[in-house]
Design a protein around this motif. Structure first.
Motif, PDB file in Angstrom:
ATOM      1  N   GLY A  19       4.105  40.819 -60.807  1.00 22.32           N
ATOM      2  CA  GLY A  19       3.643  39.462 -60.498  1.00 22.32           C
ATOM      3  C   GLY A  19       4.544  38.394 -61.077  1.00 22.32           C
ATOM      4  N   ALA A  20       4.966  38.590 -62.325  1.00 19.82           N
ATOM      5  CA  ALA A  20       5.847  37.612 -62.981  1.00 19.82           C
ATOM      6  C   ALA A  20       7.168  37.493 -62.229  1.00 19.82           C
ATOM      7  CB  ALA A  20       6.088  38.015 -64.434  1.00 19.82           C
ATOM      8  N   TYR A  22       7.768  38.351 -58.997  1.00 17.51           N
ATOM      9  CA  TYR A  22       7.537  37.745 -57.677  1.00 17.51           C
ATOM     10  C   TYR A  22       7.373  36.225 -57.814  1.00 17.51           C
ATOM     11  CZ  TYR A  22       7.172  41.899 -54.656  1.00 17.51           C
ATOM     12  OH  TYR A  22       7.444  43.006 -53.891  1.00 17.51           O
ATOM     13  N   HIS A  23       6.735  35.785 -58.894  1.00 18.81           N
ATOM     14  CA  HIS A  23       6.584  34.341 -59.119  1.00 18.81           C
ATOM     15  C   HIS A  23       7.956  33.670 -59.281  1.00 18.81           C
ATOM     16  CE1 HIS A  23       4.541  30.678 -60.106  1.00 18.81           C
ATOM     17  NE2 HIS A  23       5.131  30.595 -61.280  1.00 18.81           N
ATOM     18  N   ARG A  24       8.863  34.338 -60.002  1.00 14.07           N
ATOM     19  CA  ARG A  24      10.223  33.777 -60.160  1.00 14.07           C
ATOM     20  C   ARG A  24      10.928  33.648 -58.811  1.00 14.07           C
ATOM     21  NH1 ARG A  24      12.795  34.801 -65.336  1.00 14.07           N
ATOM     22  NH2 ARG A  24      11.115  34.807 -66.863  1.00 14.07           N
ATOM     23  N   GLU A  26       9.583  33.195 -55.905  1.00 10.51           N
ATOM     24  CA  GLU A  26       8.974  32.118 -55.126  1.00 10.51           C
ATOM     25  C   GLU A  26       9.329  30.743 -55.675  1.00 10.51           C
ATOM     26  OE1 GLU A  26       5.224  34.225 -52.966  1.00 10.51           O
ATOM     27  OE2 GLU A  26       4.835  33.483 -54.994  1.00 10.51           O
ATOM     28  N   THR A  27       9.375  30.607 -56.996  1.00 10.67           N
ATOM     29  CA  THR A  27       9.712  29.289 -57.548  1.00 10.67           C
ATOM     30  C   THR A  27      11.198  28.992 -57.393  1.00 10.67           C
ATOM     31  OG1 THR A  27       9.867  30.212 -59.776  1.00 10.67           O
ATOM     32  CG2 THR A  27       7.780  29.205 -59.178  1.00 10.67           C
ATOM     33  N   LYS A  31      11.668  33.268 -50.427  1.00 13.72           N
ATOM     34  CA  LYS A  31      10.396  33.644 -49.808  1.00 13.72           C
ATOM     35  C   LYS A  31      10.348  35.156 -49.593  1.00 13.72           C
ATOM     36  CE  LYS A  31       7.220  31.857 -46.358  1.00 13.72           C
ATOM     37  NZ  LYS A  31       6.347  31.328 -47.409  1.00 13.72           N
TER      38      LYS A  31
END
Ligand code: ATP
Ligand code: MG
Length: 137
Positions: A19-20, A22-24, A26-27, A31
């Motif tokens: 999750g961490a 994937y968050h990087r 996206e930010t 995509k």
């Protein structure tokens, strides 16, 4: 827009960092347009890293990449290949800049948390190695 291929390696999955990471992505403007969890066979891992066959780190690398589940994903964005390499950081986490994925989630040179294609040509080959066209949104 460009596409690149990415792996969240078995150490990062085992450490609950999907999750961490994937968050990087996206930010950073990358995509996630395809994603799945796999446990690679020896043949799949050897085929994926065929360019490194014969190097001393090849067998332990294949061993590591088949040691547990991993995530494969296709990332899309502006200059996705180099953008992803930038947020990943250096191959050896000891050399990775602060704030990069490898600085934060790699434990060593081999178990370095993520893979990212190194050129648009390898991205196309690596995406096709793991995904069929109908799996990419
Ligand atoms: P990747 O291809 O995984 O995105 P990279 O392009 O930075 O990483 P490569 O030179 O393609 O690095 O090596 C592929 C992978 O093999 C590395 O990510 C690392 O896991 C492993 N590796 C490379 N060199 C070594 C080494 N000297 N010792 C141990 N493992 C290594
Ligand atoms: Mg590489």
């Amino acid at each position: 827009l460009q596409r690149t291929f990415s792996i969240v390696k078995p150490n990062a999955v085992a450490d609950n960092n999907i999750g961490a990471i994937y968050h990087r992505f996206e930010t950073a403007g990358l995509k996630i347009i395809a994603s799945k969890m796999l446990h690679l066979s020896k043949e799949q891992a050897e085929g994926f890293y065929a360019e490194h066959k014969g190097r001393p780190f090849f067998a332990p690398l294949v061993e590591f990449m088949t040691s547990g589940p991993l995530m494969v994903q296709v990332l899309e964005g502006e200059d996705a290949v180099s953008r992803n390499r930038e947020i990943m950081g250096a191959t050896n986490p000891a050399d990775a800049l602060a704030g990069t994925l490898r600085a934060d989630y790699a434990t060593e040179m081999r178990e370095n948390a993520v893979h990212g294609s190194d050129a648009p040509e390898s991205a196309a080959r690596e995406i096709a190695y793991f995904f069929s066209d109908d799996e990419i949104c």
